[in-house]
Write a protein that holds these residues in place. Structure first.
Motif, PDB file in Angstrom:
ATOM      1  N   TRP A 120      34.152  40.406  21.211  1.00 31.90           N
ATOM      2  CA  TRP A 120      34.818  40.347  22.518  1.00 31.90           C
ATOM      3  C   TRP A 120      36.305  40.669  22.418  1.00 31.90           C
ATOM      4  N   VAL A 121      36.984  40.049  21.471  1.00 28.05           N
ATOM      5  CA  VAL A 121      38.419  40.273  21.326  1.00 28.05           C
ATOM      6  C   VAL A 121      38.692  41.728  20.975  1.00 28.05           C
ATOM      7  N   TYR A 161      23.037  42.073  32.505  1.00 27.65           N
ATOM      8  CA  TYR A 161      23.251  43.036  31.426  1.00 27.65           C
ATOM      9  C   TYR A 161      23.610  44.391  32.035  1.00 27.65           C
ATOM     10  N   PRO A 162      24.536  45.161  31.493  1.00 24.55           N
ATOM     11  CA  PRO A 162      25.214  45.000  30.207  1.00 24.55           C
ATOM     12  C   PRO A 162      26.619  44.407  30.304  1.00 24.55           C
ATOM     13  N   TYR A 163      26.874  43.598  31.318  1.00 27.88           N
ATOM     14  CA  TYR A 163      28.240  43.136  31.553  1.00 27.88           C
ATOM     15  C   TYR A 163      28.493  41.778  30.910  1.00 27.88           C
ATOM     16  N   GLY A 164      29.683  41.654  30.356  1.00 31.98           N
ATOM     17  CA  GLY A 164      30.111  40.411  29.735  1.00 31.98           C
ATOM     18  C   GLY A 164      31.352  39.877  30.422  1.00 31.98           C
ATOM     19  N   TRP A 165      31.429  38.548  30.486  1.00 37.76           N
ATOM     20  CA  TRP A 165      32.516  37.875  31.199  1.00 37.76           C
ATOM     21  C   TRP A 165      33.153  36.804  30.316  1.00 37.76           C
ATOM     22  N   ALA A 166      34.426  36.569  30.563  1.00 36.18           N
ATOM     23  CA  ALA A 166      35.202  35.634  29.748  1.00 36.18           C
ATOM     24  C   ALA A 166      34.623  34.224  29.689  1.00 36.18           C
ATOM     25  N   PRO A 167      34.218  33.611  30.819  1.00 34.74           N
ATOM     26  CA  PRO A 167      33.774  32.210  30.714  1.00 34.74           C
ATOM     27  C   PRO A 167      32.584  32.030  29.787  1.00 34.74           C
ATOM     28  N   HIS A 168      31.653  32.983  29.803  1.00 33.44           N
ATOM     29  CA  HIS A 168      30.506  32.882  28.910  1.00 33.44           C
ATOM     30  C   HIS A 168      30.949  32.922  27.449  1.00 33.44           C
ATOM     31  N   GLN A 169      31.890  33.805  27.149  1.00 35.67           N
ATOM     32  CA  GLN A 169      32.349  33.924  25.761  1.00 35.67           C
ATOM     33  C   GLN A 169      32.974  32.608  25.304  1.00 35.67           C
ATOM     34  N   ALA A 198      42.954  34.438  29.214  1.00 38.58           N
ATOM     35  CA  ALA A 198      42.708  33.196  28.468  1.00 38.58           C
ATOM     36  C   ALA A 198      41.727  33.418  27.330  1.00 38.58           C
ATOM     37  N   SER A 199      40.684  34.207  27.588  1.00 38.27           N
ATOM     38  CA  SER A 199      39.676  34.441  26.548  1.00 38.27           C
ATOM     39  C   SER A 199      40.273  35.181  25.364  1.00 38.27           C
ATOM     40  N   LEU A 200      41.241  36.037  25.619  1.00 35.04           N
ATOM     41  CA  LEU A 200      41.894  36.753  24.530  1.00 35.04           C
ATOM     42  C   LEU A 200      42.728  35.796  23.679  1.00 35.04           C
ATOM     43  N   ILE A 201      43.506  34.934  24.328  1.00 35.02           N
ATOM     44  CA  ILE A 201      44.308  33.955  23.599  1.00 35.02           C
ATOM     45  C   ILE A 201      43.407  33.039  22.768  1.00 35.02           C
ATOM     46  N   LEU A 202      42.380  32.495  23.414  1.00 30.23           N
ATOM     47  CA  LEU A 202      41.479  31.553  22.736  1.00 30.23           C
ATOM     48  C   LEU A 202      40.637  32.251  21.680  1.00 30.23           C
TER      49      LEU A 202
END
Length: 610
Positions: free
Chosen positions: A533-534, A502-510, A585-589
């Motif tokens: 996230w998006v 915390y407080p960091y967020g990452w694409a694979p988790h999302q 990729a997380s943005l597209i998905l």
């Protein structure tokens, strides 16, 4: 409208007026008047207002060759980022180790030297001949033939002294190595679990050749190096990463089966089984046979050499003090083997295992990783077992012959069932209503709130009741305005913020948690998490010249970080250098998960900068 323009003149004028920070970008931090008129060579004019649209203009002028398509400047944010990824970002992040690019691909800022080393498996006769041929003109490139694994400690020591790139698959039919996509920024090699998430993005954009190249290159690594590597550098030969090869294979084959050769699945299914049995079922490295669960492990010893200088300064100084030395001298003596410190050896055993987990670094796995049956790893392996079982059922109902054995749906279904029961026994916490990591040494769970605790939903490795309880228990502690944090807030004073805390967020988790929420019917929670996230990414692209970095501070919904390793992809000129692979990729998905009303709201962010 198409305009013929004086490219250099417009770039100079635009930057002089609007890039007041001198960064060769146009962001909300700049204090220009936020308006600019483009004059075409045939007398036309085009007025642009607002940070977002000015940044688009800067990008289009930079990318163009004296031509300006005004419609591209006026694209709304969601259309714009999709367009840039399809037409620019994936290309920028793509690599192919051919004659034109071999020197650039060999470059490694982590371990630079006067001579470049390219390791090629001795068993890959065609690849070896090809790489000898394309490097013959370079006196500063040395090709080293690599024997089949396992690698002895002496050989690994020799390799460590000549750090280099590990070759990937050469295709004899096209006389070209297969392409792959790097994460971005300073990462100039192909990474293990990144590749799965990047692959999902590529498939969403129907980038067939790139997505296939990535998958084929992972298979090549397993075949010739013994595992899907952390990355294709020689100092990663001792460890893998979270095993997403089989989920990638299953997803790719279902989308593109009609475009693949007849025996393609058989070849790759054999490699998937090879990886499962030889890596993840190996009791000497990755498998706690007595409890039927797995752990991360790195077969190397001592300090991992790919880290930045001084990364281990604090821990090294503690041991240096015992010897009356400064940390640099102690590091040198310890690395050479002149000084023996078993306690430090044990520390690095855990540290290396943590790096195999992909979560480097996190308080969750400090000094315990090699002893820990992690929720994330075992959920992924349950999915691996289930995916192989399903592929066998669909395509080889009579059994699949490999290495003198017959593999059937029943066999892998049984593996999955055994893991499911073991996860119930050792990882599920009935009182808290969640899964927790289990320490094999202490025989206790680690009651640590982490995004990884929700991986069983993605893997379908829990009951609907458990999914409901886990979502209620974990998600409120993790979901913030900018997305899902890696962990809940951690109490106590830390010397440095860990990038997987915390407080960091990452694409694979999302991505994994969205899919898990969707599968178990938590639509509202999925919409909320995906939008958070998006929106963070889209706001960054709107306000900071298209910025797409590797991670975000989800508490502040910001790309600005004060954390170990910085934030790769946050600094660039004119146009983002490909964004960042799995964030792209997380943005597209993520956009695909949103309602139309949510998409419309995100597009209005552009107007807030006018």
């Amino acid at each position: 409208m198409q305009l013929k323009i004086n490219r250099d003149q417009i770039l100079n004028d635009l930057l002089a007026q609007q890039s007041t920070q001198g960064t060769r970008t146009i962001t909300i931090d700049d204090t220009g008047n936020k308006q600019f008129t483009v004059f075409g060579e045939n007398g036309e004019s085009f007025e642009v207002k607002g940070t977002y649209y000015l940044a688009n203009l800067l990008q289009e002028v930079w990318l163009g060759n004296g031509e300006l398509d005004t419609e591209k400047v006026l694209m709304k944010p969601l259309e714009r980022v999709d367009y840039l990824m399809k037409n620019h970002y994936w290309n920028v992040l793509s690599r192919r180790m051919n004659a034109d690019n071999v020197l650039a691909n060999l470059f490694d800022e982590k371990r630079s030297s006067e001579k470049s080393y390219l390791y090629v498996p001795a068993a890959d006769v065609d690849g070896l001949a090809y790489y000898h041929r394309i490097t013959a003109q370079y006196d500063n490139i040395e090709i080293i033939e690599l024997p089949a694994p396992p690698y002895s400690a002496d050989l690994l020591k020799e390799i460590d002294e000549k750090a280099g790139l590990l070759a990937l698959k050469y295709d004899k039919e096209t006389d070209q190595p297969l392409p792959y996509v790097v994460p971005g920024g300073r990462f100039n090699e192909m990474y293990g679990w990144d590749s799965y998430f990047i692959g999902l993005g590529l498939m969403a954009h129907d980038q067939y050749e790139l997505a296939r190249g990535m998958l084929e290159n992972i298979a090549y690594q397993i075949k010739y190096y013994g595992k899907m590597l952390n990355a294709n550098r020689s100092y990663y030969l001792t460890r893998s990463q979270p095993p997403f090869y089989t989920p990638y294979l299953a997803a790719f084959y279902r989308q593109y089966a009609d475009r693949l050769p007849e025996n393609w699945l058989a070849e790759h299914l054999a490699i998937a089984i090879q990886e499962y049995e030889q890596v993840w079922q190996n009791p000497n490295t990755h498998y706690f046979a007595d409890i039927g669960l797995n752990h991360y492990f790195d077969e190397g010893v001592g300090r991992p050499k790919e880290t930045e200088e001084g990364h281990f300064r604090v821990i090294l100084q503690q041991f240096a003090d015992k010897h009356g030395m400064n940390w640099q001298d102690f590091e040198r003596e310890y690395d050479s083997g002149s000084l023996k410190e078993p306690e430090l050896d044990r520390y690095f055993e855990h540290d290396r295992a943590m790096r195999e987990s992909g979560h480097d670094t996190t308080t969750r796995l400090d000094d315990v990783c090699a002893d820990t049956a992690c929720v994330d790893l075992n959920a992924i392996l349950y999915r691996v077992e289930a995916d192989i079982a399903q592929l066998l059922l669909e395509y080889y109902p009579q059994g699949f012959e490999f290495a003198g054995q017959t593999y059937s749906y029943d066999r892998f279904f049984e593996y999955a069932e055994k893991r499911y029961l073991a996860m119930q026994q050792y990882l599920w916490n009935e009182a808290d209503g969640t899964f927790y990591d289990y320490n094999h040494l202490t025989k206790k769970q680690n009651a640590f709130v982490s995004a990884s605790n929700l991986f069983p939903l993605w893997a379908k490795a829990c009951s609907p009741t458990q999914a409901k309880r886990a979502v209620a228990s974990q998600l409120p502690q993790l979901l913030r305005v900018g997305g899902i944090a890696s962990t809940a807030p951690i109490s106590g004073s830390l010397n440095v913020e860990r990038q997987w805390d915390y407080p960091y967020g990452w694409a694979p988790h999302q991505i994994l948690i969205w899919e898990g929420l969707q599968h178990f019917g938590f639509a509202d929670e999925m919409y909320q998490a995906a939008f958070a996230w998006v929106q963070t990414i889209v706001r960054a692209t709107v306000e900071y010249n298209g910025l797409i970095p590797e991670k975000f501070n989800v508490e502040q919904s910001s790309h600005k970080t004060n954390v170990e390793y910085g934030n790769v992809g946050a600094v660039f000129d004119y146009v983002p250098a490909g964004g960042f692979g799995w964030t792209n990729a997380s943005l597209i998905l993520g956009i695909a998960k949103l309602t139309q009303a949510q998409k419309d709201e995100l597009n209005t962010l552009a107007d807030s900068t006018v």
